[in-house]
Structures are given as structure tokens and as C-alpha cells.
Scaffold this motif. Structure first.
Motif, PDB file in Angstrom:
ATOM      1  N   ALA A  64       0.685  -1.204  -0.155  1.00  0.00           N
ATOM      2  CA  ALA A  64       0.125   0.048   0.070  1.00  0.00           C
ATOM      3  C   ALA A  64       0.736   1.146  -0.068  1.00  0.00           C
ATOM      4  N   PHE A  65       1.909   1.263   0.839  1.00  0.00           N
ATOM      5  CA  PHE A  65       2.886   2.329   0.934  1.00  0.00           C
ATOM      6  C   PHE A  65       3.483   2.696  -0.439  1.00  0.00           C
ATOM      7  N   LEU A  66       4.022   1.600  -1.109  1.00  0.00           N
ATOM      8  CA  LEU A  66       4.652   1.613  -2.343  1.00  0.00           C
ATOM      9  C   LEU A  66       3.735   2.120  -3.460  1.00  0.00           C
ATOM     10  N   GLU A  67       2.477   1.821  -3.397  1.00  0.00           N
ATOM     11  CA  GLU A  67       1.385   2.356  -4.342  1.00  0.00           C
ATOM     12  C   GLU A  67       1.113   3.714  -3.996  1.00  0.00           C
ATOM     13  N   GLY A  68       1.173   4.006  -2.931  1.00  0.00           N
ATOM     14  CA  GLY A  68       1.025   5.685  -2.585  1.00  0.00           C
ATOM     15  C   GLY A  68       2.378   6.622  -3.283  1.00  0.00           C
ATOM     16  N   LEU A  69       3.598   5.952  -2.972  1.00  0.00           N
ATOM     17  CA  LEU A  69       4.658   6.747  -3.696  1.00  0.00           C
ATOM     18  C   LEU A  69       4.678   6.513  -5.143  1.00  0.00           C
ATOM     19  N   ARG A  70       4.088   5.592  -5.750  1.00  0.00           N
ATOM     20  CA  ARG A  70       4.000   5.177  -7.128  1.00  0.00           C
ATOM     21  C   ARG A  70       3.237   6.503  -7.611  1.00  0.00           C
ATOM     22  N   LEU A  71       2.089   6.894  -6.723  1.00  0.00           N
ATOM     23  CA  LEU A  71       1.308   8.130  -7.154  1.00  0.00           C
ATOM     24  C   LEU A  71       2.305   9.474  -7.251  1.00  0.00           C
ATOM     25  N   VAL A  72       2.916   9.622  -6.372  1.00  0.00           N
ATOM     26  CA  VAL A  72       3.906  10.880  -6.164  1.00  0.00           C
ATOM     27  C   VAL A  72       4.795  10.590  -7.738  1.00  0.00           C
ATOM     28  N   GLU A  73       5.358   9.521  -7.773  1.00  0.00           N
ATOM     29  CA  GLU A  73       6.142   9.520  -8.967  1.00  0.00           C
ATOM     30  C   GLU A  73       5.204   9.965 -10.223  1.00  0.00           C
ATOM     31  N   SER A  74       4.315   9.164 -10.312  1.00  0.00           N
ATOM     32  CA  SER A  74       3.329   9.350 -11.584  1.00  0.00           C
ATOM     33  C   SER A  74       2.943  10.801 -11.776  1.00  0.00           C
ATOM     34  N   MET A  75       2.907  11.759 -10.717  1.00  0.00           N
ATOM     35  CA  MET A  75       2.277  12.800 -10.863  1.00  0.00           C
ATOM     36  C   MET A  75       3.443  13.719 -11.790  1.00  0.00           C
ATOM     37  N   GLY A  76       4.695  13.249 -11.659  1.00  0.00           N
ATOM     38  CA  GLY A  76       5.847  14.112 -12.632  1.00  0.00           C
ATOM     39  C   GLY A  76       5.674  15.524 -12.080  1.00  0.00           C
ATOM     40  N   GLY A  77       6.238  16.485 -12.886  1.00  0.00           N
ATOM     41  CA  GLY A  77       6.429  17.957 -12.494  1.00  0.00           C
ATOM     42  C   GLY A  77       7.412  18.242 -11.690  1.00  0.00           C
ATOM     43  N   GLY A  78       8.272  17.471 -11.493  1.00  0.00           N
ATOM     44  CA  GLY A  78       9.574  17.400 -10.535  1.00  0.00           C
ATOM     45  C   GLY A  78       9.275  17.270  -9.125  1.00  0.00           C
ATOM     46  N   LEU A  79       8.329  16.585  -8.816  1.00  0.00           N
ATOM     47  CA  LEU A  79       7.934  16.297  -7.466  1.00  0.00           C
ATOM     48  C   LEU A  79       8.877  15.506  -6.586  1.00  0.00           C
ATOM     49  N   ILE A  80       9.248  15.845  -5.617  1.00  0.00           N
ATOM     50  CA  ILE A  80      10.208  15.269  -4.757  1.00  0.00           C
ATOM     51  C   ILE A  80       9.728  14.357  -3.347  1.00  0.00           C
ATOM     52  N   PHE A  81      10.405  13.447  -3.109  1.00  0.00           N
ATOM     53  CA  PHE A  81      10.026  12.736  -1.820  1.00  0.00           C
ATOM     54  C   PHE A  81      11.095  12.870  -0.766  1.00  0.00           C
ATOM     55  N   GLU A  82      10.836  13.400   0.061  1.00  0.00           N
ATOM     56  CA  GLU A  82      11.742  13.817   1.134  1.00  0.00           C
ATOM     57  C   GLU A  82      11.818  12.538   2.206  1.00  0.00           C
ATOM     58  N   LEU A  83      13.024  11.878   2.155  1.00  0.00           N
ATOM     59  CA  LEU A  83      13.318  10.627   2.614  1.00  0.00           C
ATOM     60  C   LEU A  83      14.068  10.777   3.947  1.00  0.00           C
ATOM     61  N   GLN A  84      13.235  10.641   4.989  1.00  0.00           N
ATOM     62  CA  GLN A  84      13.551  10.777   6.455  1.00  0.00           C
ATOM     63  C   GLN A  84      13.623   9.626   7.211  1.00  0.00           C
ATOM     64  N   LEU A  85      14.978   8.959   7.567  1.00  0.00           N
ATOM     65  CA  LEU A  85      15.343   7.828   7.978  1.00  0.00           C
ATOM     66  C   LEU A  85      16.204   7.835   9.379  1.00  0.00           C
ATOM     67  N   CYS A  86      16.120   6.863  10.374  1.00  0.00           N
ATOM     68  CA  CYS A  86      17.399   6.491  10.914  1.00  0.00           C
ATOM     69  C   CYS A  86      18.471   5.916  10.197  1.00  0.00           C
ATOM     70  N   GLN A  87      19.594   5.906  10.771  1.00  0.00           N
ATOM     71  CA  GLN A  87      20.794   5.474   9.871  1.00  0.00           C
ATOM     72  C   GLN A  87      20.791   3.995  10.106  1.00  0.00           C
ATOM     73  N   LEU A  88      20.263   3.219  10.684  1.00  0.00           N
ATOM     74  CA  LEU A  88      20.298   1.752  10.447  1.00  0.00           C
ATOM     75  C   LEU A  88      19.457   1.704   9.386  1.00  0.00           C
ATOM     76  N   GLN A  89      18.676   2.502   9.064  1.00  0.00           N
ATOM     77  CA  GLN A  89      17.444   2.215   7.761  1.00  0.00           C
ATOM     78  C   GLN A  89      18.149   2.616   6.251  1.00  0.00           C
ATOM     79  N   LEU A  90      19.266   3.243   6.549  1.00  0.00           N
ATOM     80  CA  LEU A  90      19.762   3.797   4.999  1.00  0.00           C
ATOM     81  C   LEU A  90      20.086   2.612   3.959  1.00  0.00           C
ATOM     82  N   GLU A  91      20.866   1.749   4.220  1.00  0.00           N
ATOM     83  CA  GLU A  91      21.252   0.739   3.136  1.00  0.00           C
ATOM     84  C   GLU A  91      19.832  -0.061   2.616  1.00  0.00           C
TER      85      GLU A  91
END
Length: 230
Positions: A64-91
Motif C-alpha cells: 500500500a505504501f509503495l502504491e502511494g509512492l508511485r502516485l507521487v512518482e506518476s504525478m511528474g512535475g519535478g515532485l520530490i519525496f523527502e526521505l527521513q530515516l534512522c541511520q540503520l535504515q539507510l542501506e
């Protein structure tokens, strides 16, 4: 551009794990000229609840989350996703999330929240994310989870690895106001610390410093700086 002459752009929260609801938020946000993207906080630590900004740590594999992120990607227009993580999640984020969305621009917030004593884990994650050309990084709020405040040497080391991995053309220096005021009562001190770190890592050319402090953010967030305050 705000009427007062200040650059005006924003990212919004959208409940990406509920795609139908998220679609409505995204469509409403698109009506505003300053809309630039989405921040859905993903920082989760299994043993340190004070680092968590979300309820669970399995969003990278949540359909479901990945589907939501695809919505952002599909909208185009240079939209970004701000990726906020703990360091152990980075890889994991590099392989399980960013790799799936090559057309979406990701901006890693707070340089991935490096923690004192966890440099090697953090550095591996930064290197993994930097391999993807659609990832940018904002450096700000360093040491906000550590006490006492970071020394300049600690800032220099982290900034040095970010610059080595991402280059000055994909790195933005940022404030973390108002949280910065805890360690930096004068907000200018944060930026002076980052300036010293840049210079300590060989970034001394004016055009490079301008990119780090100004030009890269202007480009990524599409800020219109042509209007001046009356």
C-alpha cells in the motif's frame, strides 16, 4: 514566490500507506503553486523509541505504501519525496525503496541522522544511497540526538563523507530551525559550522560554496528568486 519577496515552496504530508486518501491530498496540494513534494517520515528504530517518527519499520515492503509512492512518482512535475530515516535504515532504503523508483527525486533529510558512535553504519548507508543519481541530500540538524553537542571535528568528518559520496552538486546545507536553537541559540552558528566543515574538506571555491548553501536547493526545490522585496 510569496508576496513579501521570500522564496515560498513547501512539501506536504500525505498518508501514502492509504493510497486512495493520499491521492486526494496530492491532488489538492497541486492546486498550490508552491507545492514541491511529500514528506512521509519513515524513521524507525526497534530499540530506541525516541528516534522514531513513525509507527513501524516495514514500510519499504508495504504494498500500500509503495502504491502511494508511485502516485507521487506518476504525478511528474519535478515532485520530490523527502526521505527521513534512522541511520540503520539507510542501506535498506537504497535497495528496497529508492531502487524501485528511478524517476522520482529523493531528498535525504538531515544527512540520514548520523549518531555519535555509529559512524561506520551510517557511512555505509550514505555510500549506498549516493549510488543512485536521483538521490540528493540535505545536511542539517547534525547531532540533534546526541549530548553534548557535536564538536567541529565531528561535523567535519560527517560532512566530508557526504561530500565524498554525493559530491557538492547533490548536497544542500540546511538549517533545522527551530530545533537548532537547542544547541545553537544564534542560528548563524549552525551555518558557520557547516561552512567550516566544507572548507576543512577542500570546498573553498566560491561557486562550490554557493552551490552548497544556495544553488542546489534553488534547483531541487524550484525556487523563484527573481522577485525582490519592494
Amino acid at each position: 514566490m510569496a508576496t513579501g519577496g521570500l522564496p515560498s515552496a513547501f512539501t506536504t504530508y500525505a498518508p501514502l500507506s492509504r493510497p486512495k486518501e493520499a491521492k486526494g491530498v496530492l491532488e489538492a496540494s497541486r492546486r498550490y503553486e508552491g507545492f514541491r513534494g511529500v514528506r512521509f517520515m519513515l524513521d524507525f528504530h526497534p530499540t530506541r523509541p525516541e528516534l522514531c517518527q513513525t509507527d513501524r519499520g516495514d514500510y519499504f515492503s508495504d504494498p500500500a505504501f509503495l502504491e502511494g509512492l508511485r502516485l507521487v512518482e506518476s504525478m511528474g512535475g519535478g515532485l520530490i519525496f523527502e526521505l527521513q530515516l534512522c541511520q540503520l535504515q539507510l542501506e535498506d532504503a537504497a535497495e528496497k525503496l529508492v531502487k524501485q523508483f528511478p524517476k522520482l527525486t529523493f531528498v535525504l533529510n538531515h544527512a540520514g541522522f548520523p549518531l555519535r558512535g555509529g559512524y561506520d553504519e551510517w557511512a555505509r548507508g550514505i555510500t549506498a544511497l549516493a549510488k543512485f543519481p536521483n538521490v540528493q541530500v540535505k545536511v542539517g540538524g547534525l547531532g540533534c540526538y546526541d549530548s553534548p553537542a557535536w564538536s567541529q571535528d565531528e561535523v567535519n568528518r560527517v560532512v566530508g563523507h557526504v561530500l565524498a559520496a554525493f559530491g557538492h552538486h547533490r548536497t544542500m546545507f540546511a538549517s533545522n530551525l527551530p530545533v537548532d536553537l537547542i544547541d545553537f541559540p544564534d542560528p548563524r552558528a549552525r551555518f558557520l559550522s557547516l561552512l567550516r566543515a566544507a572548507k576543512a574538506n577542500g570546498m573553498t571555491q566560491p561557486k562550490v560554496l554557493r552551490a552548497l548553501f544556495h544553488d542546489n536547493a534553488t534547483f531541487v526545490y524550484r525556487l523563484d528568486l527573481t522577485t525582490t522585496t519592494p
